[in-house]
Design an enzyme around this catalytic site. Sequence first.
Site, PDB file in Angstrom:
ATOM      1  N   ARG A   1       0.654  -1.303  -0.050  1.00 37.42           N
ATOM      2  CA  ARG A   1      -0.164   0.040  -0.091  1.00 37.42           C
ATOM      3  C   ARG A   1       0.825   1.311   0.084  1.00 37.42           C
ATOM      4  O   ARG A   1       0.235   2.205  -0.707  1.00 37.42           O
ATOM      5  CB  ARG A   1      -0.888  -0.027   1.197  1.00 37.42           C
ATOM      6  CG  ARG A   1      -1.829  -0.994   1.024  1.00 37.42           C
ATOM      7  CD  ARG A   1      -3.134  -0.910   2.253  1.00 37.42           C
ATOM      8  NE  ARG A   1      -4.038  -2.062   1.963  1.00 37.42           N
ATOM      9  CZ  ARG A   1      -4.882  -2.178   2.919  1.00 37.42           C
ATOM     10  NH1 ARG A   1      -5.252  -1.343   3.789  1.00 37.42           N
ATOM     11  NH2 ARG A   1      -5.802  -3.134   2.759  1.00 37.42           N
TER      12      ARG A   1
ATOM     13  N   ASP B   1     -15.495   9.062   9.503  1.00 40.50           N
ATOM     14  CA  ASP B   1     -14.447   8.121   8.894  1.00 40.50           C
ATOM     15  C   ASP B   1     -13.131   8.962   9.120  1.00 40.50           C
ATOM     16  O   ASP B   1     -13.116  10.114   9.043  1.00 40.50           O
ATOM     17  CB  ASP B   1     -14.723   7.495   7.870  1.00 40.50           C
ATOM     18  CG  ASP B   1     -13.833   6.202   7.752  1.00 40.50           C
ATOM     19  OD1 ASP B   1     -14.398   5.123   7.806  1.00 40.50           O
ATOM     20  OD2 ASP B   1     -12.585   6.157   7.640  1.00 40.50           O
TER      21      ASP B   1
HETATM   22  C1  LIG Z   1     -14.101  -1.994   7.277  1.00 41.99           C
HETATM   23  S1  LIG Z   1     -14.792  -0.503   7.401  1.00 41.99           S
HETATM   24  C2  LIG Z   1     -16.472  -0.653   8.101  1.00 41.99           C
HETATM   25  C3  LIG Z   1     -17.466   0.050   7.252  1.00 41.99           C
HETATM   26  C4  LIG Z   1     -18.898  -0.198   7.843  1.00 41.99           C
HETATM   27  N1  LIG Z   1     -18.634   0.300   9.348  1.00 41.99           N
HETATM   28  C5  LIG Z   1     -19.134  -1.440   7.587  1.00 41.99           C
HETATM   29  O1  LIG Z   1     -19.252  -2.497   8.688  1.00 41.99           O
HETATM   30  O2  LIG Z   1     -19.560  -1.582   6.649  1.00 41.99           O
HETATM   31  C6  LIG Z   1     -13.809   0.174   8.713  1.00 41.99           C
HETATM   32  C7  LIG Z   1     -13.708   1.574   8.615  1.00 41.99           C
HETATM   33  O3  LIG Z   1     -13.235   2.313  10.041  1.00 41.99           O
HETATM   34  C8  LIG Z   1     -12.426   3.333   9.819  1.00 41.99           C
HETATM   35  N2  LIG Z   1     -11.466   3.564  10.792  1.00 41.99           N
HETATM   36  C9  LIG Z   1     -10.411   2.997  11.313  1.00 41.99           C
HETATM   37  N3  LIG Z   1      -9.694   3.467  12.293  1.00 41.99           N
HETATM   38  C10 LIG Z   1     -10.499   4.546  12.593  1.00 41.99           C
HETATM   39  C11 LIG Z   1     -10.523   5.452  13.293  1.00 41.99           C
HETATM   40  N4  LIG Z   1      -9.326   5.662  14.370  1.00 41.99           N
HETATM   41  N5  LIG Z   1     -11.309   6.678  13.666  1.00 41.99           N
HETATM   42  C12 LIG Z   1     -12.303   6.510  12.527  1.00 41.99           C
HETATM   43  N6  LIG Z   1     -12.440   5.620  11.710  1.00 41.99           N
HETATM   44  C13 LIG Z   1     -11.509   4.661  11.526  1.00 41.99           C
HETATM   45  C14 LIG Z   1     -11.558   3.023   8.488  1.00 41.99           C
HETATM   46  O4  LIG Z   1     -11.011   4.145   7.705  1.00 41.99           O
HETATM   47  C15 LIG Z   1     -12.591   2.246   7.606  1.00 41.99           C
HETATM   48  O5  LIG Z   1     -13.149   3.041   6.622  1.00 41.99           O
END
Ligand SMILES: C[S@@+](CC[C@H](N)C(=O)[O-])C[C@H]1O[C@@H](n2cnc3c(N)ncnc32)[C@H](O)[C@@H]1O
Length: 288
Positions: free
Chosen positions: A55, A161
């Site tokens: 990445r 996010d």
């Molecule tokens: C796998 S996705 C899940 C999306 C959605 N909630 C779902 O279940 O389909 C995880 C998301 O968490 C976000 N994320 C990770 N660490 C984070 C943080 N410290 N604060 C806010 N968002 C975060 C990532 O950028 C990503 O878009």
Amino acid sequence: MTGRSSERGRSAVPAAAAPGEVAITREDFARIVARVHDASGIKLGENKRDLVYGRLRRRLRALGLASFAAYCDRLDGPDGADERVHLVNAITTNLTGFFREAHHFEYLATELLPGLPRAGRRLRVWSAGCSSGEEPYSIAMTMASAMPDLAEWDARVLATDIDTEMVAQAAAGIYPADRVAAVPEALRRAHVQRLDGDRAGMAPRLRSLIAFRALNLLGPWPMRGPFDVIFCRNVVIYFDKPTQRALFDRFAGLLAPGGHLFIGHSESLFRVSDRFAHLGRTIYRKLR
Ligand SMILES: C[S@@+](CC[C@H](N)C(=O)[O-])C[C@H]1O[C@@H](n2cnc3c(N)ncnc32)[C@H](O)[C@@H]1O
């Protein structure tokens, strides 16, 4: 699923350098892991070396950097704050989909929304870790279909996010038509517009229910709440236990009495928080 996640999955290559490629040393990897953890709470194990390499090598090329050590120096240098945003955007896993884990939306439509107290007609839902927006749009569509008098409510969805690129995509509300196929047909007819080519757009009425913001769950939260419902699904799986404990404690603090929390299918509050009652199928209600 977001296009970027699937593309990233394929692009990982061994961390050992091929001819003409730069290598990532143990020390570089440790520095990057520490910066990612400080910036986002995401804990990267040794097994994520190839993923990190895959990445970030594009980022190295874009910056014209010859080594991961130079990249680490940039992360710690005067432009470090800006670069750490790119770093987090590159490392996050954004897999998502409309009506993912559909039982949560069924519960919302059939149990939770009909049971809301009508006094005040105020509803606040937070999609925490909303990725490219499919989750908050699924919430808004569920509200629109399960609450015939929604226009008389002060109802809002907050979608946040840490990944600034995902928040921009989510706010735009435009998706490849095949991704929208997961939306139940009646809701698709009511809330999704066919655009040119193979693209579909979320209807303006739906978008106006949602506020999209970049927000790090580990940083300060500007909103006061209280929220009636928090979706934080498939996010804490990347955090260590102390980070999860602190986060769920903050969620409990921001939920209204009896407010609901939805978490991801592989997540649990067991030994993480005793402030919620488990209603089954990763649905929780705030106790205190
Ligand atoms: C796998 S996705 C899940 C999306 C959605 N909630 C779902 O279940 O389909 C995880 C998301 O968490 C976000 N994320 C990770 N660490 C984070 C943080 N410290 N604060 C806010 N968002 C975060 C990532 O950028 C990503 O878009």
